[in-house]
Write an enzyme that holds these catalytic residues in place. Sequence first.
Site, mmCIF file in Angstrom:
data_model
loop_
_atom_site.group_PDB
_atom_site.id
_atom_site.type_symbol
_atom_site.label_atom_id
_atom_site.label_comp_id
_atom_site.label_asym_id
_atom_site.label_seq_id
_atom_site.Cartn_x
_atom_site.Cartn_y
_atom_site.Cartn_z
ATOM 1 N N LYS A 74 -18.950 64.042 76.727
ATOM 2 C CA LYS A 74 -17.543 64.014 76.306
ATOM 3 C C LYS A 74 -16.657 63.295 77.319
ATOM 4 O O LYS A 74 -15.855 62.427 76.947
ATOM 5 C CB LYS A 74 -17.061 65.450 76.083
ATOM 6 C CG LYS A 74 -15.627 65.589 75.627
ATOM 7 C CD LYS A 74 -15.329 66.936 75.005
ATOM 8 C CE LYS A 74 -15.978 68.096 75.693
ATOM 9 N NZ LYS A 74 -15.561 68.301 77.082
ATOM 10 N N THR A 76 -17.662 61.178 79.599
ATOM 11 C CA THR A 76 -18.127 59.788 79.607
ATOM 12 C C THR A 76 -17.465 59.003 78.478
ATOM 13 O O THR A 76 -17.016 57.863 78.665
ATOM 14 C CB THR A 76 -19.666 59.744 79.458
ATOM 15 O OG1 THR A 76 -20.236 60.557 80.485
ATOM 16 C CG2 THR A 76 -20.200 58.335 79.573
ATOM 17 N N ARG A 97 -9.657 66.435 83.589
ATOM 18 C CA ARG A 97 -9.514 67.554 84.520
ATOM 19 C C ARG A 97 -10.263 67.285 85.823
ATOM 20 O O ARG A 97 -11.141 66.429 85.878
ATOM 21 C CB ARG A 97 -10.077 68.838 83.887
ATOM 22 C CG ARG A 97 -9.276 69.333 82.698
ATOM 23 C CD ARG A 97 -9.999 70.452 81.973
ATOM 24 N NE ARG A 97 -11.268 69.980 81.421
ATOM 25 C CZ ARG A 97 -12.253 70.776 81.051
ATOM 26 N NH1 ARG A 97 -12.138 72.084 81.169
ATOM 27 N NH2 ARG A 97 -13.374 70.276 80.554
ATOM 28 N N LYS A 108 -24.236 72.812 85.800
ATOM 29 C CA LYS A 108 -23.708 71.819 84.872
ATOM 30 C C LYS A 108 -23.583 70.422 85.465
ATOM 31 O O LYS A 108 -23.743 69.415 84.793
ATOM 32 C CB LYS A 108 -22.331 72.292 84.356
ATOM 33 C CG LYS A 108 -21.728 71.397 83.279
ATOM 34 C CD LYS A 108 -20.448 72.020 82.729
ATOM 35 C CE LYS A 108 -19.763 71.086 81.751
ATOM 36 N NZ LYS A 108 -19.079 69.966 82.401
ATOM 37 N N ALA A 276 -12.822 75.802 79.616
ATOM 38 C CA ALA A 276 -12.439 76.068 78.227
ATOM 39 C C ALA A 276 -13.126 77.300 77.663
ATOM 40 O O ALA A 276 -12.692 77.829 76.647
ATOM 41 C CB ALA A 276 -12.753 74.863 77.352
ATOM 42 N N PHE A 304 -15.678 71.640 76.522
ATOM 43 C CA PHE A 304 -16.719 72.155 75.639
ATOM 44 C C PHE A 304 -16.515 71.685 74.192
ATOM 45 O O PHE A 304 -15.964 70.621 73.961
ATOM 46 C CB PHE A 304 -16.847 73.679 75.753
ATOM 47 C CG PHE A 304 -17.303 74.132 77.115
ATOM 48 C CD1 PHE A 304 -18.451 73.603 77.683
ATOM 49 C CD2 PHE A 304 -16.588 75.068 77.845
ATOM 50 C CE1 PHE A 304 -18.887 74.003 78.949
ATOM 51 C CE2 PHE A 304 -17.017 75.471 79.113
ATOM 52 C CZ PHE A 304 -18.161 74.938 79.658
ATOM 53 N N PHE A 384 -28.227 57.263 73.253
ATOM 54 C CA PHE A 384 -29.282 57.438 74.247
ATOM 55 C C PHE A 384 -30.412 56.458 73.914
ATOM 56 O O PHE A 384 -30.631 56.127 72.755
ATOM 57 C CB PHE A 384 -29.830 58.873 74.221
ATOM 58 C CG PHE A 384 -29.009 59.864 74.999
ATOM 59 C CD1 PHE A 384 -29.472 60.414 76.187
ATOM 60 C CD2 PHE A 384 -27.758 60.261 74.538
ATOM 61 C CE1 PHE A 384 -28.710 61.334 76.904
ATOM 62 C CE2 PHE A 384 -26.994 61.181 75.248
ATOM 63 C CZ PHE A 384 -27.466 61.715 76.443
ATOM 64 N N TRP A 412 -22.070 54.160 77.963
ATOM 65 C CA TRP A 412 -22.818 54.621 79.135
ATOM 66 C C TRP A 412 -23.575 53.444 79.765
ATOM 67 O O TRP A 412 -23.590 53.278 80.976
ATOM 68 C CB TRP A 412 -23.807 55.724 78.740
ATOM 69 C CG TRP A 412 -24.469 56.386 79.919
ATOM 70 C CD1 TRP A 412 -24.038 57.493 80.590
ATOM 71 C CD2 TRP A 412 -25.664 55.960 80.590
ATOM 72 N NE1 TRP A 412 -24.891 57.786 81.641
ATOM 73 C CE2 TRP A 412 -25.895 56.863 81.662
ATOM 74 C CE3 TRP A 412 -26.561 54.910 80.402
ATOM 75 C CZ2 TRP A 412 -26.984 56.745 82.524
ATOM 76 C CZ3 TRP A 412 -27.645 54.779 81.267
ATOM 77 C CH2 TRP A 412 -27.846 55.699 82.311
#
Length: 559
Positions: A74, A76, A97, A108, A276, A304, A384, A412
């Site tokens: 998210k 990214t 954030r 994480k 969150a 999230f 991916f 990415w």
Amino acid sequence: MAEVKSDIEIARAAKKKQIQEIGQKIGIPSEHLLPYGHDKAKISADFIKSVKGNKDGRLILVTAINPTPAGEGKTTTTVGLGDGLNRIGKKAIVCIREASLGPNFGVKGGAAGGGYAQVVPMEDMNLHFTGDFHAITTAHNLLSALIDNHIYWGNELGIDTRRVVWRRVMDMNDRALREIICSLGGVANGFPREGGFDITVASEVMAILCLATDLKDLEKRLGDIIVAYRRDKSPVYARDLKADGAMAVLLKDAMQPNLVQTLENNPAFVHGGPFANIAHGCNSVVATTTALKLADYVVTEAGFGADLGAEKFFDIKCRKAGLKPAAAVIVATVRAMKMNGGVKKEDLGKENLEAVKKGCANLGRHIENIRQFGVPAVVAINHFYSDTDAEIQAMKDYVASMGEEAILCKHWAKGSAGIEDLANKVVALAESGASQFAPLYPDAMPLFEKINTIVQRIYRGSEAIADKSVRDQLRAWEEAGYGNLPVCMAKTQYSFSTDPNLRGAPTGHTVPVREVRLSAGAGFVVIICGEVMTMPGLPKAPSSEKIFLNEAGQIEGLF
């Protein structure tokens, strides 16, 4: 396939510009930047005040499906979309954030994006950055110290030591501190009582900093914090302890948003960091509203999945700050669809169309939920290498069957060049004027009805269940004048239910409310559901075991 560089290798190779040059791009004179080294700076309160009359740009929310160990990307995508909008000629700022140390050393990982869609300096952002979290921790714990000191020196305010509700905080996962006994060791150390620690990102001071509009508002909100109750159950406020002024002083610099840059030298505001799953999950109102005065587009994220982050972004942040999002992006991956469809992590590399189709139910639920807020949405398929054409097409077909569009994004691997299609779609949605944003529930709805509204309309559960003591507490707060506040749901991020193992799109489940906490300064009521913890623990093998300095003095293993 060419060798894939790690995120940290890519970040280290970044050709960063001086932070003053990044500020000039969006009209911030160098005298209004307080530099922290050469590549990060705080934006002065005077400058923020000076642009309040500017016209607002358009606000884009990036949200996601429920997170899985497969990864969604998210942040990214948020960073990539900001770069993509700049690439197609729009003046865009990214607003995200700050990272908590807890996840960095836990499980994480960091929070600065990934691949060729990152914000730099990545190591600084994921560690101490400009010290904002330390300031928040210190201000919070100053208030804790003042409470126990007041009790020690005679308790003039009549605090009932059994009803002190202000817990301490630290920015680290430490389960041993969840429940503690304070003031042991005899008369000189005060009166023993039960207490506990939360992680800093769950602190009401963090929420206040992220929702306050300026220093004056910050100080008022700090004064409004309820720290304890007397024997007659009347509240004791932080201002009663004369704590609000000193706390505001500690937070003076932390209130100023941080300016950094993406790998493509586009501006990013990184400020505030409530989780969150246990807090409201959005960056600061000051950063977002200032960015809107300086750019055509502001791309922000909420933590999230959309059931937590987006719901709180809409129902708490937008409601409180008067924000009107123009469009939303829902991030999903083929891998996460397969995981929601029952595939184990080690088998995600194999094509499995049936699992993709089955797992899409989770994505569909989030699409429906965003619609309930009246905000037009597009799905970003974060690519991916293992994704097959057939799996990608299956996702696109599913989203099309719901009347929306899914766009494959390769930011990415390719940076802004890989996300142009999404940037163009976002511009089309935002400029169509289709957004009819409205929060899910009105201010006047009773608190327990607000909880049930979220449970039934967002989580698709049958109802919220709570002990009489919890319902009585909510009614008492309504009678005290707090019934108009929004609710901030604290629950697992992994499921629409309170069972983290229940993936997909469950329906008909009950949502048990374990505890409720009034955040009178922040302006919401925290609803703690199921087994969620406001102080996380470390896993058996925490990430910290792999973090070290190499021979060149560089950080290894951080991300």
